[in-house]
Design a protein around this motif. Sequence first.
Motif, PDB file in Angstrom:
ATOM      1  N   GLY A 193     -34.169  -8.041 -38.749  1.00  0.00           N
ATOM      2  CA  GLY A 193     -33.945  -7.255 -39.965  1.00  0.00           C
ATOM      3  C   GLY A 193     -35.124  -7.336 -40.880  1.00  0.00           C
ATOM      4  N   PRO A 214     -26.860  -8.538 -31.867  1.00  0.00           N
ATOM      5  CA  PRO A 214     -27.291  -9.010 -33.184  1.00  0.00           C
ATOM      6  C   PRO A 214     -26.396 -10.137 -33.716  1.00  0.00           C
ATOM      7  CG  PRO A 214     -26.138  -6.923 -33.399  1.00  0.00           C
ATOM      8  CD  PRO A 214     -26.237  -7.227 -31.923  1.00  0.00           C
ATOM      9  N   SER A 215     -27.000 -11.048 -34.454  1.00  0.00           N
ATOM     10  CA  SER A 215     -26.283 -12.097 -35.179  1.00  0.00           C
ATOM     11  C   SER A 215     -26.460 -11.840 -36.664  1.00  0.00           C
ATOM     12  CB  SER A 215     -26.837 -13.480 -34.839  1.00  0.00           C
ATOM     13  OG  SER A 215     -26.583 -13.783 -33.485  1.00  0.00           O
ATOM     14  N   VAL A 216     -25.362 -12.012 -37.408  1.00  0.00           N
ATOM     15  CA  VAL A 216     -25.367 -11.715 -38.842  1.00  0.00           C
ATOM     16  C   VAL A 216     -24.919 -12.963 -39.600  1.00  0.00           C
ATOM     17  CG1 VAL A 216     -24.455 -10.180 -40.620  1.00  0.00           C
ATOM     18  CG2 VAL A 216     -24.707  -9.347 -38.273  1.00  0.00           C
ATOM     19  N   VAL A 236     -24.761  -5.940 -41.821  1.00  0.00           N
ATOM     20  CA  VAL A 236     -25.585  -5.117 -40.943  1.00  0.00           C
ATOM     21  C   VAL A 236     -24.847  -3.813 -40.682  1.00  0.00           C
ATOM     22  CG1 VAL A 236     -24.715  -5.986 -38.726  1.00  0.00           C
ATOM     23  CG2 VAL A 236     -27.039  -5.126 -38.862  1.00  0.00           C
ATOM     24  N   GLU A 282     -21.665 -17.666 -39.042  1.00  0.00           N
ATOM     25  CA  GLU A 282     -22.483 -16.551 -38.580  1.00  0.00           C
ATOM     26  C   GLU A 282     -21.626 -15.746 -37.614  1.00  0.00           C
ATOM     27  OE1 GLU A 282     -26.844 -16.870 -37.422  1.00  0.00           O
ATOM     28  OE2 GLU A 282     -25.859 -17.193 -35.496  1.00  0.00           O
ATOM     29  N   ASP A 315     -21.710 -13.472 -34.323  1.00  0.00           N
ATOM     30  CA  ASP A 315     -22.496 -13.015 -33.183  1.00  0.00           C
ATOM     31  C   ASP A 315     -21.792 -11.808 -32.588  1.00  0.00           C
ATOM     32  OD1 ASP A 315     -24.424 -15.058 -33.308  1.00  0.00           O
ATOM     33  OD2 ASP A 315     -23.036 -16.434 -32.312  1.00  0.00           O
ATOM     34  N   LEU A 336     -30.757  -0.263 -37.024  1.00  0.00           N
ATOM     35  CA  LEU A 336     -30.068  -1.426 -37.567  1.00  0.00           C
ATOM     36  C   LEU A 336     -30.614  -1.665 -38.964  1.00  0.00           C
ATOM     37  CD1 LEU A 336     -30.769  -2.164 -34.308  1.00  0.00           C
ATOM     38  CD2 LEU A 336     -29.146  -3.945 -34.904  1.00  0.00           C
ATOM     39  N   PHE A 376     -30.163  -9.452 -39.898  1.00  0.00           N
ATOM     40  CA  PHE A 376     -29.779  -9.682 -38.514  1.00  0.00           C
ATOM     41  C   PHE A 376     -30.968 -10.190 -37.714  1.00  0.00           C
ATOM     42  CE2 PHE A 376     -31.377  -5.414 -38.874  1.00  0.00           C
ATOM     43  CZ  PHE A 376     -32.236  -5.303 -37.810  1.00  0.00           C
ATOM     44  N   THR A 377     -30.661 -10.828 -36.615  1.00  0.00           N
ATOM     45  CA  THR A 377     -31.624 -11.168 -35.573  1.00  0.00           C
ATOM     46  C   THR A 377     -30.896 -10.929 -34.263  1.00  0.00           C
ATOM     47  OG1 THR A 377     -30.958 -13.483 -35.502  1.00  0.00           O
ATOM     48  CG2 THR A 377     -32.811 -12.939 -36.937  1.00  0.00           C
ATOM     49  N   GLY A 378     -31.620 -10.766 -33.188  1.00  0.00           N
ATOM     50  CA  GLY A 378     -30.951 -10.578 -31.909  1.00  0.00           C
ATOM     51  C   GLY A 378     -31.841  -9.917 -30.891  1.00  0.00           C
TER      52      GLY A 378
END
Length: 144
Positions: A5, A22-24, A30, A77, A79, A115, A119-121
């Motif tokens: 993100g 994605p993980s939030v 997100v 978090e 996932d 997106l 987030f990351t993923g």
Amino acid sequence: MALRGPRQEVEVPPGQSLDLTPSVPRSGHVAVTLTSEAGVEATLRVGGGLLTLDRPGHAEVPGFGGQHAAPRPGTAEIDLRIIFHTCSLEVFACGGRMSLTDLLLPASPITGVSLDGAFTGDLWTLRPCRPGWNDVDSAQTVGR
């Protein structure tokens, strides 16, 4: 492909299946939007204690459009695993404890994913199964 993100856009070849993970963060949000040449075809949102999926109406299917929502579990978090294939969307959250499945009727093939948020993923493109993989005539007998 790595996802990071606060915003990322990905072009999608028409007909391509996708697997996004994605993980939030708990306090984050997100929005994952699938688009075609005709516009927005679906938007998945995580935030405000909810997981929501919006899909637009369809001229030939009265009542098709709408929103589906589920409460977000109280984890630190969230996932997600989002699997998209042509006209279906599968969303799994928190190790499968929460899931949403929806049919999409895109006006034209999905050509983009965006997106927005924290987030990351990762994103993977999925290959089709080889033709005939489940044909009875092509199946091999094992152990006989």
